[in-house]
Design an enzyme around this catalytic site. Structure first.
Site, PDB file in Angstrom:
ATOM      1  NE  ARG A 164      24.085 -39.125   6.235  1.00 16.04           N
ATOM      2  CZ  ARG A 164      23.870 -39.301   4.930  1.00 16.04           C
ATOM      3  NH1 ARG A 164      22.642 -39.503   4.483  1.00 16.04           N
ATOM      4  NH2 ARG A 164      24.865 -39.316   4.093  1.00 16.04           N
ATOM      5  CB  SER A 240      29.958 -36.837   9.101  1.00 16.05           C
ATOM      6  OG  SER A 240      30.753 -37.264   8.023  1.00 16.05           O
ATOM      7  CD  GLU A 336      25.517 -37.440   9.855  1.00 14.60           C
ATOM      8  OE1 GLU A 336      25.716 -38.669   9.808  1.00 14.60           O
ATOM      9  OE2 GLU A 336      25.966 -36.639   9.023  1.00 14.60           O
TER      10      GLU A 336
END
Length: 340
Positions: A164, A240, A336
């Protein structure tokens, strides 16, 4: 190109947080930057780059200039018997690109269906789901320097893709605007389904693997996502919120002794990835609210705007969840989502 002052960014973040940008500008081509930089007032302000805000939490109004790339053209750069190279404008909706490719029976993006956001965000975030990541198909990323408009192209290996993250999220954050992304995709007879993710494999278990098409995988992914994740158009969220943490072997064995049922995935370097959702569930946060924000009852990694929440409300919630998981497991959940 139109410069808008005191502009609401609510349409450009999936948490539906109502903050305002001092100036907001949509950029389509290289010359737009050169024109904007010739304005001494705009040039003296900080510039921030956003896409559709599907991975951003705004906690306050944005000072300076907020820019979005709106270039959304698709062009086949070249193809051979087995592959097609597709150059795509950063402003195109990501799911629209995935739909475009599966309708042409091209393999590569089908596991990433229904991810919100734009094509430009795909290399920045190295988006991923169900066993696939953007870096698996990206060959080149064409960027524009937002200080001088210079066009700079990066090959896959130069992007420093990670879990990510990428060079565009680290060294070049708010410095390089992604303008085009080139993907290498496989034609139907020369590719195959990526079924490394068990729920996806199970969803397609009635079909021989050799009979699967990109569209069949795409449909299965959409069904799984819709059943497990809240729709940001109905309940503000950024997917998320936390990364799945990775711990070393010694600490994993310590946790395993206390929690024999802890789910895990061994990484190539011998460490262990633990599902962040499981950790949050063990603290009792799944489905709970905190003021106007909450943890989704569908998926514990997803924080949601229950209606009228400010960015600071969600920020406070994520810090509480983070603290509770750390207290119980000694594991720090890294966001994230980008906090702005």
């Amino acid at each position: 190109m139109h410069i808008q002052a005191n502009h609401s960014l609510k349409p450009y973040n999936t948490f539906n947080i109502d903050v305002r940008s001092q100036y907001y500008i949509e950029i389509n081509k290289q010359s737009d930057i050169l024109i904007l930089r010739s304005d001494l007032k705009l040039a003296s302000l900080p510039w921030r780059i956003i896409g559709d805000g599907s991975n951003i939490l705004f906690t306050d109004d944005v000072e300076g200039v907020t820019v979005r790339c709106t270039f959304d053209k698709i062009k086949i750069m070249k193809e051979d018997d087995e592959n097609v190279w597709l150059s795509v404008g950063a402003g195109l909706k990501w799911h629209d690109l995935v739909t475009y490719t599966v309708n042409r029976d091209w393999w590569g993006l089908e596991n990433l269906a229904l991810i919100p956001g734009t094509v430009g965000a795909s290399p920045v975030q190295n988006i991923g789901a169900y066993g696939s990541e953007a870096r698996d198909t990206i060959t080149r990323v064409q960027t524009l320097n937002i200080y001088d408009g210079q066009r700079v192209e990066y090959r896959n290996a130069e992007c420093k893709f990670g879990y990510r993250t990428s060079i565009f999220k680290q060294e070049f954050v708010n410095k390089l605007l992604v303008h085009r992304v080139t993907f290498r995709l496989r034609k139907l007879r020369f590719g195959n389904a990526n079924l490394g993710y068990d729920p996806l494999k199970n969803a397609l278990s009635d079909f021989p693997k050799e009979s699967l098409t990109p569209k069949m995988v795409y449909d299965a992914v959409i069904s799984i996502r819709q059943s497990r994740l809240p729709n940001p158009e109905r309940q503000g969220n950024a997917g998320s919120f936390f990364k799945n943490p990775i711990i070393d072997k010694d600490y994993f064995e310590t946790l395993l002794a206390e929690y024999p049922d802890i789910p895990h995935h061994k990484t190539l370097d011998g460490n262990y990835k633990i599902p962040g959702a499981w950790l949050i569930e063990q603290t009792g946060w799944k489905g709970r609210s905190h003021g106007k924000s909450g943890v989704s009852a569908k998926h514990a990694l997803v924080l949601v705007n229950l209606g009228g929440a400010k960015g600071t409300d969600i920020e406070e919630l994520y810090q509480i969840v983070q603290e509770d998981v750390n207290h119980k497991f000694g594991i720090y959940l890294e966001p994230e989502v980008i906090i702005m």
